[in-house]
Design a protein around this motif. Sequence first.
Motif, PDB file in Angstrom:
ATOM      1  N   GLU A 118       0.849  -1.191   0.000  1.00  9.38           N
ATOM      2  CA  GLU A 118       0.000   0.000   0.000  1.00  9.38           C
ATOM      3  C   GLU A 118       0.888   1.245   0.000  1.00  9.38           C
ATOM      4  OE1 GLU A 118      -2.172  -0.495   3.519  1.00  9.38           O
ATOM      5  OE2 GLU A 118      -3.569  -2.013   2.707  1.00  9.38           O
ATOM      6  N   SER A 119       0.369   2.323  -0.623  1.00  2.00           N
ATOM      7  CA  SER A 119       1.088   3.617  -0.706  1.00  2.00           C
ATOM      8  C   SER A 119       2.503   3.404  -1.278  1.00  2.00           C
ATOM      9  CB  SER A 119       1.168   4.267   0.672  1.00  2.00           C
ATOM     10  OG  SER A 119      -0.107   4.496   1.181  1.00  2.00           O
ATOM     11  N   ASN A 122       3.434   7.947  -3.035  1.00  4.60           N
ATOM     12  CA  ASN A 122       2.476   8.919  -2.502  1.00  4.60           C
ATOM     13  C   ASN A 122       2.848  10.291  -3.042  1.00  4.60           C
ATOM     14  OD1 ASN A 122       0.733  10.499  -1.136  1.00  4.60           O
ATOM     15  ND2 ASN A 122       1.293   9.815   0.913  1.00  4.60           N
ATOM     16  N   ASP A 129      -3.340  14.104   5.276  1.00  2.00           N
ATOM     17  CA  ASP A 129      -3.208  12.953   6.173  1.00  2.00           C
ATOM     18  C   ASP A 129      -4.087  11.834   5.628  1.00  2.00           C
ATOM     19  OD1 ASP A 129      -2.958  11.119   8.136  1.00  2.00           O
ATOM     20  OD2 ASP A 129      -3.862  12.322   9.725  1.00  2.00           O
ATOM     21  N   SER A 131      -4.314   8.823   6.390  1.00  2.00           N
ATOM     22  CA  SER A 131      -4.882   7.882   7.360  1.00  2.00           C
ATOM     23  C   SER A 131      -6.304   8.270   7.735  1.00  2.00           C
ATOM     24  CB  SER A 131      -4.016   7.840   8.617  1.00  2.00           C
ATOM     25  OG  SER A 131      -4.006   9.117   9.266  1.00  2.00           O
ATOM     26  N   HIS A 132      -6.637   9.577   7.634  1.00  2.00           N
ATOM     27  CA  HIS A 132      -7.994  10.033   7.943  1.00  2.00           C
ATOM     28  C   HIS A 132      -8.785  10.317   6.685  1.00  2.00           C
ATOM     29  CE1 HIS A 132      -7.677  10.157  12.260  1.00  2.00           C
ATOM     30  NE2 HIS A 132      -6.555  10.884  12.202  1.00  2.00           N
ATOM     31  N   PRO A 135      -7.977   6.175   4.024  1.00  2.00           N
ATOM     32  CA  PRO A 135      -7.192   5.086   4.598  1.00  2.00           C
ATOM     33  C   PRO A 135      -7.197   3.861   3.677  1.00  2.00           C
ATOM     34  CG  PRO A 135      -9.275   5.299   5.730  1.00  2.00           C
ATOM     35  CD  PRO A 135      -9.164   6.475   4.829  1.00  2.00           C
ATOM     36  N   PRO A 136      -6.260   2.942   3.851  1.00  2.00           N
ATOM     37  CA  PRO A 136      -6.148   1.766   2.974  1.00  2.00           C
ATOM     38  C   PRO A 136      -7.431   0.955   2.913  1.00  2.00           C
ATOM     39  CG  PRO A 136      -4.184   1.991   4.334  1.00  2.00           C
ATOM     40  CD  PRO A 136      -5.123   3.029   4.834  1.00  2.00           C
ATOM     41  N   ASP A 152     -14.113  10.555   7.369  1.00  2.00           N
ATOM     42  CA  ASP A 152     -13.793   9.823   8.590  1.00  2.00           C
ATOM     43  C   ASP A 152     -14.513  10.508   9.750  1.00  2.00           C
ATOM     44  OD1 ASP A 152     -12.810   8.394  10.654  1.00  2.00           O
ATOM     45  OD2 ASP A 152     -10.696   8.898  10.355  1.00  2.00           O
ATOM     46  N   SER A 155     -12.518  11.278  13.249  1.00  2.00           N
ATOM     47  CA  SER A 155     -11.497  12.308  13.395  1.00  2.00           C
ATOM     48  C   SER A 155     -12.071  13.545  14.057  1.00  2.00           C
ATOM     49  CB  SER A 155     -10.913  12.667  12.016  1.00  2.00           C
ATOM     50  OG  SER A 155     -11.934  13.197  11.197  1.00  2.00           O
TER      51      SER A 155
END
Length: 917
Positions: A118-119, A122, A129, A131-132, A135-136, A152, A155
């Motif tokens: 993954e990634s 990038n 960000d 991850s928020h 995300p994968p 998300d 968050s």
Amino acid sequence: MKEGFSIPFNRLVMALFTFGLIGTAIALFWITYLGSLSIAEHEIARSARSTATLSGLVFTQHLEKLEGHIRAVAASPEIRDALEADDRATAKKVIERETEGMTSAVLDILLIDRPDEESWINGSLGLIDLSHQLPPAIRSAMPPDIWVTYTDHESDQEIVTAALSILVLDPESGEAIARIFGGTTVTDSFTLPGELAKTLRAQDLAFYYKDTLIAGIGDLTTEVLPDGLITDNDEVGHHLRDDNLYVYTPLMRSMDGHQLSTVTKQPIDTLQKVKETYTRMFMPFLIYTAVLAIGAALLVNRITSAGLGRLVSYAMSLRQSQQVTPPKPGLISEFNKLARMFQAAFESMRVRDAQFKDMIDGSLHGVLVHADNRILYVNDALLKMLGYDPGSPEQLVGAPSPAIYAPEEHGRLSSYYTANENNDTPRAHEIKGIRKDRQTVWLEQHVRITDWNGAPAYYATITDISERKRQEQLATRNANFDILTGLPNRRLLIDRLRQTLQRNKQLGELTALMILDLDRFKTVNETYGANAGDHVIRTVATRLTEVLGPDQTVARMGGDEFAILLTDPEDRWQIEQTVRDILSEVEKPIVLENDTRVVLSGSLGITLSPNDGLEDEALLQQADTSMYQAKSESGASYRFYASRMNEQTARTGQIEISLRAAIEEGNLHLNFQPIMDFPKGRIVSCEVLARWSDPELGDVHPVEFIKIAEESGLIVPLGEWVLRETCAFFQSCNRNGLQLDSISANISPRQCRETGFVSQLQTILTETGTEPSRLQLEITESIKFEDQRVNPVDILEAISSLGVRISLDDFGTGYSSLSYLKRLPVDTLKIDRTFIKDIERDKDGQALVEAMVAMARSLGISVICEGAETQEQCSLVSSFGCTLIQGFGIARPMSAEDFRDYLGRINGRNEAAVKTG
């Protein structure tokens, strides 16, 4: 005649004409004004739709620009080579080269995922960000080539991201070697709001995610929007507030179903200009209209006044003279017609005067004219009525006027004529007359004062009403006595009850009022016919009269119900002895005309006065209530009234009224209790249970309201509603991929015997699209129809012929279970919960359940065990071969939403069915 308020005709015409013209003009002005407002509102709505369409188009074009850059990266041969060689540096350069020069549409997110990593690259902005924002787990769930939005919610700040996934394919094998993800952060975007605002020429624009502001420019970033503007549907909305048009445009839905939308605000003054224009025009318009109306009214008045004056003069001349020349015809045809009618009326009146005497002489009614107590004139009809020879009026003319009336009427007759002179009494009255043979005859005479040869006299029109009087006496008896039995009826009973209660107040005596109803009379009436029923009623009436004697009142209230008024009993013990004698007489055999002997019993309710009250209607209701209490408990017994009976009756009535309203308004709801194939751990069906919570009564238990529905007939519309909702719910489960084999609902005998029930059931199945074999109707094994003309076997076979499955509920609790299994088309037996309770310790119960399961299996009938409350009971019952179990040990009844969640957890979902559905 007393003259009332009047107004000259010409003024009335002027006023009506003026007001009519002004009113019509104002109405037309108002209609025009409303039409202009409607057109303006239509234009505003069209402008809102255009703005929404343009907003959606600009948003789509913005995403298409971003998509072009993403696809350019995906189509680059260098990217494929770099992926094969795991050359990150080259891939990074390709991404940077493709994103150079992006101004109006900027990719905040650009990354490459390989199947094994993954990634992998990038190329997103440094402040992103992932991850928020992407995300994968979300990236792996994204469908290729489709823009989606994601937020998300966990968050600190909800950030809305629009993203697109594109596959990079191996040109030789066609397999995906990587996925390129690109997107933009709508929350932090400045280019997208600016581009939209520029295209729409709007100063104020905002992006909303659900009802949360995420980006925007102008006042909309701080302004509170109008209520109801933002919705969760996919329709464009608009709202006009303070000369500003707010337009709501849905753009796209996120992966969790929430709406991304835009709101624009634009100034608009169309409605205000329309209102100002019509306000300025109204006063001049009103003045011009009033002037025109008054002028037209004066012209009409000038035309009508001349003709009306000639007509009034002609009418006054007719009143004063016998011969008058009609006026010359004028301009108005109606006035000319009135003049001709006056002339014709004057001529016909002279002819009628000549005919009047002949009409009186030939009248079928008697005519008498008298004055100063002497008869002046009689016609042939009166002579014949009183037994005199027609054609010889001298037999009575000159005689004293009281001579034709009965002696006892002379005083009353004198007061009638005195009152007639003073105008204080009706002119018609009934009186006894005397015929020539001295027989009495009833007369009705209408008297008025008239002129006879220039002097005042009484003119009487007389009719023989002897037959009517006889019929009135007969009607009076029929009104107070029952025709079949000769007993007093309800009306006479109430009259005697009131007299007795009045005497009680003065003397303090005790009175017992009883209501007696025959048990099983309906069966006798339907079995042996109405004549046999009448014979039973007459026999019981005779027996009651003989038991009570002539001093007590026995009345027939109607049907098979009697009332007994027991006056001045010594005490309650004597009342009970009398009641036992009554019930004993009722229970004696009655021999019908065909020598058939029938034995009935009675239920008797008693109320005491003054102990239970002094109001006649209240006492009747109390006696009736206590009678129904005796009938409901056992029959063939009696009950004294108690206040709690009224409370129960009142609650029953309140429940019936509230339940009727709840059915009409759809305020009931359904619960669902799962039925599990226990060894497989799979839900195969569920039972539908009606539930009711009333704002005033609270939660009403089904045992209570179902019983009242059965008695009142409300079970028919209630049952239809349950069946329709059951089929609709089953279909919704299947459309949403929930795996449910069948569904079960209860039906009642009252519902089954309704005409057209089978046709109604077929209609519901057709309208809801439910396959008949998926529906199971539950009946109790004690099913019996009161209407002997309806065979339950025929009804159930008709239901079965539709393909609907039939379940026999509460099996084992009745008295004819095995015979019903042979007669009824039963597909399933539901073993009653009483056999399952404590079955782990009850060896006899275990043997019974095992035997019932084996018997059903040998007959090819499936079995469901109800009431299994523990896992131990479920396992034990399953070991006997009953795999289908329903009870708290599986799950309690639950709402529709909870059942869907439960069904999805236990059985899983059929995703293919969801897509095709």
